[in-house]
Design a protein around this motif. Sequence first.
Motif, PDB file in Angstrom:
ATOM      1  N   MET A  51       8.829 -19.122  -0.450  1.00 39.22           N
ATOM      2  CA  MET A  51       9.042 -20.216  -1.381  1.00 39.22           C
ATOM      3  C   MET A  51      10.530 -20.518  -1.522  1.00 39.22           C
ATOM      4  SD  MET A  51       7.242 -22.238  -3.202  1.00 39.22           S
ATOM      5  CE  MET A  51       7.029 -23.078  -4.702  1.00 39.22           C
ATOM      6  N   ASN A  52      11.341 -19.484  -1.522  1.00 34.21           N
ATOM      7  CA  ASN A  52      12.788 -19.668  -1.638  1.00 34.21           C
ATOM      8  C   ASN A  52      13.326 -20.447  -0.450  1.00 34.21           C
ATOM      9  OD1 ASN A  52      15.326 -19.542  -2.659  1.00 34.21           O
ATOM     10  ND2 ASN A  52      15.721 -17.445  -2.014  1.00 34.21           N
ATOM     11  N   GLN A  53      12.774 -20.132   0.767  1.00 31.97           N
ATOM     12  CA  GLN A  53      13.243 -20.843   1.956  1.00 31.97           C
ATOM     13  C   GLN A  53      12.885 -22.327   1.848  1.00 31.97           C
ATOM     14  OE1 GLN A  53      11.768 -19.370   5.687  1.00 31.97           O
ATOM     15  NE2 GLN A  53      13.182 -20.618   6.866  1.00 31.97           N
ATOM     16  N   LEU A  54      11.726 -22.654   1.302  1.00 27.93           N
ATOM     17  CA  LEU A  54      11.327 -24.042   1.146  1.00 27.93           C
ATOM     18  C   LEU A  54      12.295 -24.791   0.236  1.00 27.93           C
ATOM     19  CD1 LEU A  54       9.341 -26.268   1.810  1.00 27.93           C
ATOM     20  CD2 LEU A  54       7.916 -25.495  -0.063  1.00 27.93           C
ATOM     21  N   SER A  55      12.679 -24.179  -0.880  1.00 25.28           N
ATOM     22  CA  SER A  55      13.635 -24.854  -1.764  1.00 25.28           C
ATOM     23  C   SER A  55      14.999 -24.975  -1.097  1.00 25.28           C
ATOM     24  CB  SER A  55      13.733 -24.133  -3.111  1.00 25.28           C
ATOM     25  OG  SER A  55      14.240 -22.833  -2.931  1.00 25.28           O
ATOM     26  N   ASP A  56      15.354 -23.999  -0.252  1.00 28.47           N
ATOM     27  CA  ASP A  56      16.595 -24.105   0.520  1.00 28.47           C
ATOM     28  C   ASP A  56      16.522 -25.286   1.482  1.00 28.47           C
ATOM     29  OD1 ASP A  56      17.619 -21.914  -0.747  1.00 28.47           O
ATOM     30  OD2 ASP A  56      17.242 -20.524   0.923  1.00 28.47           O
ATOM     31  N   GLU A  57      15.360 -25.467   2.143  1.00 25.99           N
ATOM     32  CA  GLU A  57      15.196 -26.582   3.070  1.00 25.99           C
ATOM     33  C   GLU A  57      15.244 -27.912   2.312  1.00 25.99           C
ATOM     34  OE1 GLU A  57      15.183 -26.555   6.383  1.00 25.99           O
ATOM     35  OE2 GLU A  57      15.486 -24.400   6.262  1.00 25.99           O
ATOM     36  N   ALA A  58      14.605 -27.980   1.168  1.00 20.97           N
ATOM     37  CA  ALA A  58      14.623 -29.217   0.390  1.00 20.97           C
ATOM     38  C   ALA A  58      16.050 -29.569  -0.012  1.00 20.97           C
ATOM     39  CB  ALA A  58      13.728 -29.074  -0.838  1.00 20.97           C
ATOM     40  N   SER A  59      16.807 -28.577  -0.399  1.00 21.29           N
ATOM     41  CA  SER A  59      18.186 -28.878  -0.767  1.00 21.29           C
ATOM     42  C   SER A  59      19.012 -29.225   0.474  1.00 21.29           C
ATOM     43  CB  SER A  59      18.807 -27.714  -1.538  1.00 21.29           C
ATOM     44  OG  SER A  59      18.899 -26.568  -0.738  1.00 21.29           O
ATOM     45  N   LEU A  60      18.651 -28.669   1.627  1.00 24.07           N
ATOM     46  CA  LEU A  60      19.334 -29.031   2.874  1.00 24.07           C
ATOM     47  C   LEU A  60      19.131 -30.518   3.165  1.00 24.07           C
ATOM     48  CD1 LEU A  60      20.982 -28.221   5.344  1.00 24.07           C
ATOM     49  CD2 LEU A  60      18.845 -27.527   6.461  1.00 24.07           C
ATOM     50  N   TYR A  61      17.966 -31.032   2.886  1.00 24.12           N
ATOM     51  CA  TYR A  61      17.681 -32.455   3.067  1.00 24.12           C
ATOM     52  C   TYR A  61      18.684 -33.301   2.282  1.00 24.12           C
ATOM     53  CZ  TYR A  61      15.043 -36.854   2.980  1.00 24.12           C
ATOM     54  OH  TYR A  61      14.661 -38.168   3.099  1.00 24.12           O
ATOM     55  N   ASP A  62      18.980 -32.880   1.068  1.00 22.84           N
ATOM     56  CA  ASP A  62      19.927 -33.608   0.229  1.00 22.84           C
ATOM     57  C   ASP A  62      21.381 -33.391   0.639  1.00 22.84           C
ATOM     58  OD1 ASP A  62      17.878 -34.659  -1.348  1.00 22.84           O
ATOM     59  OD2 ASP A  62      17.864 -32.884  -2.635  1.00 22.84           O
ATOM     60  N   ARG A  63      21.675 -32.225   1.173  1.00 24.75           N
ATOM     61  CA  ARG A  63      23.064 -31.889   1.532  1.00 24.75           C
ATOM     62  C   ARG A  63      23.478 -32.400   2.903  1.00 24.75           C
ATOM     63  NH1 ARG A  63      21.469 -26.623   0.614  1.00 24.75           N
ATOM     64  NH2 ARG A  63      22.173 -26.125   2.702  1.00 24.75           N
ATOM     65  N   ASP A  64      22.564 -32.255   3.896  1.00 26.98           N
ATOM     66  CA  ASP A  64      22.930 -32.608   5.274  1.00 26.98           C
ATOM     67  C   ASP A  64      21.667 -33.005   6.031  1.00 26.98           C
ATOM     68  OD1 ASP A  64      23.674 -32.660   8.008  1.00 26.98           O
ATOM     69  OD2 ASP A  64      25.278 -31.217   7.624  1.00 26.98           O
ATOM     70  N   TYR A  65      21.410 -34.300   6.049  1.00 27.46           N
ATOM     71  CA  TYR A  65      20.183 -34.826   6.647  1.00 27.46           C
ATOM     72  C   TYR A  65      20.042 -34.391   8.105  1.00 27.46           C
ATOM     73  CZ  TYR A  65      16.697 -38.159   8.303  1.00 27.46           C
ATOM     74  OH  TYR A  65      15.590 -38.726   8.871  1.00 27.46           O
ATOM     75  N   HIS A  66      21.098 -34.492   8.878  1.00 27.17           N
ATOM     76  CA  HIS A  66      21.046 -34.134  10.298  1.00 27.17           C
ATOM     77  C   HIS A  66      20.629 -32.673  10.475  1.00 27.17           C
ATOM     78  CE1 HIS A  66      21.972 -34.263  14.549  1.00 27.17           C
ATOM     79  NE2 HIS A  66      22.671 -33.168  14.398  1.00 27.17           N
ATOM     80  N   LEU A  67      21.234 -31.788   9.723  1.00 26.47           N
ATOM     81  CA  LEU A  67      20.845 -30.379   9.828  1.00 26.47           C
ATOM     82  C   LEU A  67      19.405 -30.165   9.372  1.00 26.47           C
ATOM     83  CD1 LEU A  67      24.041 -28.439   8.696  1.00 26.47           C
ATOM     84  CD2 LEU A  67      23.101 -28.674  11.008  1.00 26.47           C
ATOM     85  N   TRP A  68      18.961 -30.929   8.366  1.00 23.21           N
ATOM     86  CA  TRP A  68      17.572 -30.837   7.917  1.00 23.21           C
ATOM     87  C   TRP A  68      16.619 -31.227   9.047  1.00 23.21           C
ATOM     88  CZ3 TRP A  68      13.786 -34.610   7.589  1.00 23.21           C
ATOM     89  CH2 TRP A  68      12.605 -34.228   6.963  1.00 23.21           C
ATOM     90  N   VAL A  69      16.949 -32.305   9.773  1.00 20.70           N
ATOM     91  CA  VAL A  69      16.112 -32.734  10.899  1.00 20.70           C
ATOM     92  C   VAL A  69      16.054 -31.633  11.956  1.00 20.70           C
ATOM     93  CG1 VAL A  69      15.942 -34.353  12.842  1.00 20.70           C
ATOM     94  CG2 VAL A  69      16.428 -35.214  10.532  1.00 20.70           C
ATOM     95  N   LEU A  70      17.206 -31.070  12.308  1.00 22.17           N
ATOM     96  CA  LEU A  70      17.231 -30.008  13.319  1.00 22.17           C
ATOM     97  C   LEU A  70      16.419 -28.793  12.872  1.00 22.17           C
ATOM     98  CD1 LEU A  70      20.965 -30.186  14.464  1.00 22.17           C
ATOM     99  CD2 LEU A  70      18.945 -31.155  15.611  1.00 22.17           C
ATOM    100  N   ALA A  71      16.544 -28.425  11.605  1.00 25.39           N
ATOM    101  CA  ALA A  71      15.788 -27.281  11.078  1.00 25.39           C
ATOM    102  C   ALA A  71      14.290 -27.587  11.077  1.00 25.39           C
ATOM    103  CB  ALA A  71      16.269 -26.932   9.670  1.00 25.39           C
TER     104      ALA A  71
END
Length: 155
Positions: free
Chosen positions: A1-21
């Motif tokens: 669950m923690n990783q999911l919230s990290d990914e969601a915040s990655l979406y807000d912080r760095d869209y490109h990195l979110w896409v790659l992840a």
Amino acid sequence: MNQLSDEASLYDRDYHLWVLATVKHLETGDFEALDLENLIAEILGLAAMDKRELRNLLRLSFEHLLMWQYWEAETERNRGYWLGEIANFLMEIRGILMDSPSLKNYLSEIFDDCYEDALKIVVAKTQLPLDTFPEKAIANLDEVLDENWFPPVSK
């Protein structure tokens, strides 16, 4: 669950990195780590993008067809430009419809609105009176999408 919230915040912080992840999670089958809320929103956004593009291309096609048919003062000087633009718009529309044939129904739904929008723009561009142009579309959808169909030039 923690990783999911990290990914969601990655979406807000760095869209490109979110896409790659997200791609990495999909490729490795790590579906638990996917940020499904944002992934679903992005996929729906792709469909909306095609619809916006079709609306724009159909409106532009109408604009140029109306100028072709009614803007007599500019016909000789701009005929080639208008023909090239119309051909380009129709190629783009056909390309989208090849990838997503179901969107032809969408073109039928927005047909009248696109004509009305184009009419407003052409009146502004040409400075011709509104009653110069037909109130209803100058052709049906199949004619507008036919690369070999052109309305007669108004005399």
